[in-house]
Design an enzyme around this catalytic site. Structure first.
Site, mmCIF file in Angstrom:
data_model
loop_
_atom_site.group_PDB
_atom_site.id
_atom_site.type_symbol
_atom_site.label_atom_id
_atom_site.label_comp_id
_atom_site.label_asym_id
_atom_site.label_seq_id
_atom_site.Cartn_x
_atom_site.Cartn_y
_atom_site.Cartn_z
ATOM 1 N N LYS A 47 0.800 -1.230 0.000
ATOM 2 C CA LYS A 47 0.000 0.000 0.000
ATOM 3 C C LYS A 47 0.832 1.279 0.000
ATOM 4 O O LYS A 47 0.398 2.299 -0.517
ATOM 5 C CB LYS A 47 -0.924 0.028 1.230
ATOM 6 C CG LYS A 47 -2.102 -0.920 1.140
ATOM 7 C CD LYS A 47 -3.007 -0.745 2.358
ATOM 8 C CE LYS A 47 -4.225 -1.629 2.284
ATOM 9 N NZ LYS A 47 -5.120 -1.479 3.441
ATOM 10 N N ASP A 83 -9.933 3.228 2.309
ATOM 11 C CA ASP A 83 -9.991 2.742 3.701
ATOM 12 C C ASP A 83 -10.509 3.850 4.623
ATOM 13 O O ASP A 83 -11.297 3.582 5.546
ATOM 14 C CB ASP A 83 -8.595 2.312 4.187
ATOM 15 C CG ASP A 83 -8.194 0.940 3.670
ATOM 16 O OD1 ASP A 83 -9.090 0.125 3.366
ATOM 17 O OD2 ASP A 83 -6.976 0.682 3.578
HETATM 18 N N1 NAP Z 1 -11.390 -3.923 8.016
HETATM 19 C C1 NAP Z 1 -10.684 -3.462 7.004
HETATM 20 O O1 NAP Z 1 -11.194 -3.183 5.905
HETATM 21 C C2 NAP Z 1 -9.208 -3.229 7.188
HETATM 22 C C3 NAP Z 1 -8.501 -2.376 6.313
HETATM 23 C C4 NAP Z 1 -7.141 -2.178 6.534
HETATM 24 C C5 NAP Z 1 -6.496 -2.829 7.585
HETATM 25 N N2 NAP Z 1 -7.215 -3.659 8.407
HETATM 26 C C6 NAP Z 1 -6.571 -4.360 9.541
HETATM 27 O O2 NAP Z 1 -5.850 -3.410 10.315
HETATM 28 C C7 NAP Z 1 -4.743 -4.050 10.948
HETATM 29 C C8 NAP Z 1 -3.482 -3.236 10.758
HETATM 30 O O3 NAP Z 1 -3.130 -3.197 9.388
HETATM 31 P P1 NAP Z 1 -1.883 -2.307 8.889
HETATM 32 O O4 NAP Z 1 -1.904 -2.378 7.413
HETATM 33 O O5 NAP Z 1 -1.872 -0.966 9.521
HETATM 34 O O6 NAP Z 1 -0.646 -3.159 9.475
HETATM 35 P P2 NAP Z 1 0.828 -2.657 9.831
HETATM 36 O O7 NAP Z 1 1.183 -1.467 8.982
HETATM 37 O O8 NAP Z 1 1.667 -3.873 9.810
HETATM 38 O O9 NAP Z 1 0.728 -2.111 11.361
HETATM 39 C C9 NAP Z 1 0.480 -2.995 12.389
HETATM 40 C C10 NAP Z 1 0.341 -2.226 13.704
HETATM 41 O O10 NAP Z 1 -0.087 -3.156 14.706
HETATM 42 C C11 NAP Z 1 0.802 -3.076 15.822
HETATM 43 N N3 NAP Z 1 0.870 -4.417 16.422
HETATM 44 C C12 NAP Z 1 1.130 -5.584 15.787
HETATM 45 N N4 NAP Z 1 1.059 -6.619 16.655
HETATM 46 C C13 NAP Z 1 0.730 -6.095 17.869
HETATM 47 C C14 NAP Z 1 0.514 -6.641 19.154
HETATM 48 N N5 NAP Z 1 0.632 -7.955 19.382
HETATM 49 N N6 NAP Z 1 0.188 -5.801 20.171
HETATM 50 C C15 NAP Z 1 0.055 -4.475 19.966
HETATM 51 N N7 NAP Z 1 0.261 -3.878 18.740
HETATM 52 C C16 NAP Z 1 0.586 -4.682 17.720
HETATM 53 C C17 NAP Z 1 2.113 -2.601 15.276
HETATM 54 O O11 NAP Z 1 2.849 -2.008 16.304
HETATM 55 P P3 NAP Z 1 4.432 -1.674 16.169
HETATM 56 O O12 NAP Z 1 4.489 -0.329 15.524
HETATM 57 O O13 NAP Z 1 4.910 -1.674 17.565
HETATM 58 O O14 NAP Z 1 5.038 -2.763 15.324
HETATM 59 C C18 NAP Z 1 1.643 -1.588 14.216
HETATM 60 O O15 NAP Z 1 1.315 -0.344 14.788
HETATM 61 C C19 NAP Z 1 -4.680 -5.463 10.369
HETATM 62 O O16 NAP Z 1 -5.286 -6.340 11.275
HETATM 63 C C20 NAP Z 1 -5.492 -5.347 9.095
HETATM 64 O O17 NAP Z 1 -6.081 -6.592 8.744
HETATM 65 C C21 NAP Z 1 -8.557 -3.864 8.228
#
Ligand code: NAP
Length: 252
Positions: A47, A83
């Site tokens: 992305k 999003d």
């Molecule tokens: N519903 C929808 O349409 C939709 C759309 C987009 C995304 N999402 C969901 O949103 C989530 C995040 O996506 P993203 O693209 O932003 O991912 P990303 O860029 O990889 O970011 C992940 C975030 O989660 C944190 N994290 C990961 N594991 C953790 C844990 N065990 N405890 C606390 N914090 C944790 C990370 O913290 P650190 O900075 O410390 O690593 C980081 O801030 C995913 O689950 C994705 O499936 C859903």
């Protein structure tokens, strides 16, 4: 969802999934310039990296720094981010009032979209992340304030958005362990972007303490619909998307 939308609009399109590795991203994006291609969606880890391969960006995609939707017109590729408006549409459908301060958990791409969207509503936003430096960098760019969990005035927070991947495919994980949800206003909404499992530990604990909680399926459906409208100009009912997700009659 998109194939159901093509059918609902009586359009002869097809949507298919492609697995693309980072080294192949440029070639895959170049392929979208072919006549007859409407565009694409992207997910992790593309992305943010995709921006360099596109001709134009929407204001949302530029500000958020992430593209989930590419629209092809006459050989030109336009990057957009559905999003952010998809989240706002899902929150409105879930009964979020749209004005109380919000807490966003996480500081990745989804959190950036959430903070930008909530700030566009004029809301106060506090960002809490496992790695605090990332929350500070995010808020320096997009507004809101980075906070440690204990420094958030929870009694003022009407909305918690989990934009972290804590709880994704893992029932034992929560981004807010040992959290007192009763310290939130009674009408507060907990919105978990995670949708697998359908009820995360965060949601279950919030509900057990009398607070409303929703999973991320609504955002998934709304971001998809907004992408479809951008590609085709056709505006199918949101129920087409919920039905395709096996979530019929959400408005009932
Ligand atoms: N519903 C929808 O349409 C939709 C759309 C987009 C995304 N999402 C969901 O949103 C989530 C995040 O996506 P993203 O693209 O932003 O991912 P990303 O860029 O990889 O970011 C992940 C975030 O989660 C944190 N994290 C990961 N594991 C953790 C844990 N065990 N405890 C606390 N914090 C944790 C990370 O913290 P650190 O900075 O410390 O690593 C980081 O801030 C995913 O689950 C994705 O499936 C859903």
């Amino acid at each position: 969802m998109h194939n159901a939308a093509f059918a609902a609009c009586q359009l002869p399109g097809a949507y298919e999934a492609r697995r693309v590795t980072p080294p192949d991203l440029g070639a895959a994006i170049a392929g979208l310039r072919m006549p007859g291609t409407l565009g694409a969606n992207l997910t992790l880890p593309h992305k943010e990296r995709v921006l360099a391969h596109l001709d134009t960006l929407s204001p949302a995609a530029r500000a958020i720094g992430a593209v989930n939707t590419i629209v092809h017109r006459d050989g030109q590729l336009h990057g957009d981010n559905t999003d952010a408006p998809g989240l706002l549409a899902a929150l409105a459908q879930a009964g979020d009032g749209g004005h109380r301060p919000a807490a966003v958990l996480g500081a990745g791409g989804a959190a950036r979209a959430a903070v930008w969207a909530l700030r566009s509503q004029g809301r106060e936003v506090w960002v809490i992340n496992r790695t605090p430096e990332k929350a500070a960098a995010l808020t320096a760019e997009l507004g809101g304030a980075a906070r440690a969990r204990e420094d958030v005035p929870w009694s003022e927070v009407g909305l918690i958005v989990n934009a972290s991947s804590a709880g994704l495919a893992n029932l034992s994980q929560t981004p807010l362990p040992d959290f007192d949800f009763t310290g939130l206003p009674p009408e507060a909404l907990i919105y978990d972007m995670v949708y697998k499992p359908a009820e995360t530990r965060l949601m279950a604990e919030a509900r057990a303490q009398g607070r409303r909680a929703e999973n991320g399926l609504g955002m998934l459906a709304h971001q998809a619909r907004l992408a479809f409208v951008r590609w085709t100009g056709c505006e199918p009912d949101i129920e087409v998307f919920f039905s395709a997700l096996g979530q019929g009659a959400r408005r009932a």
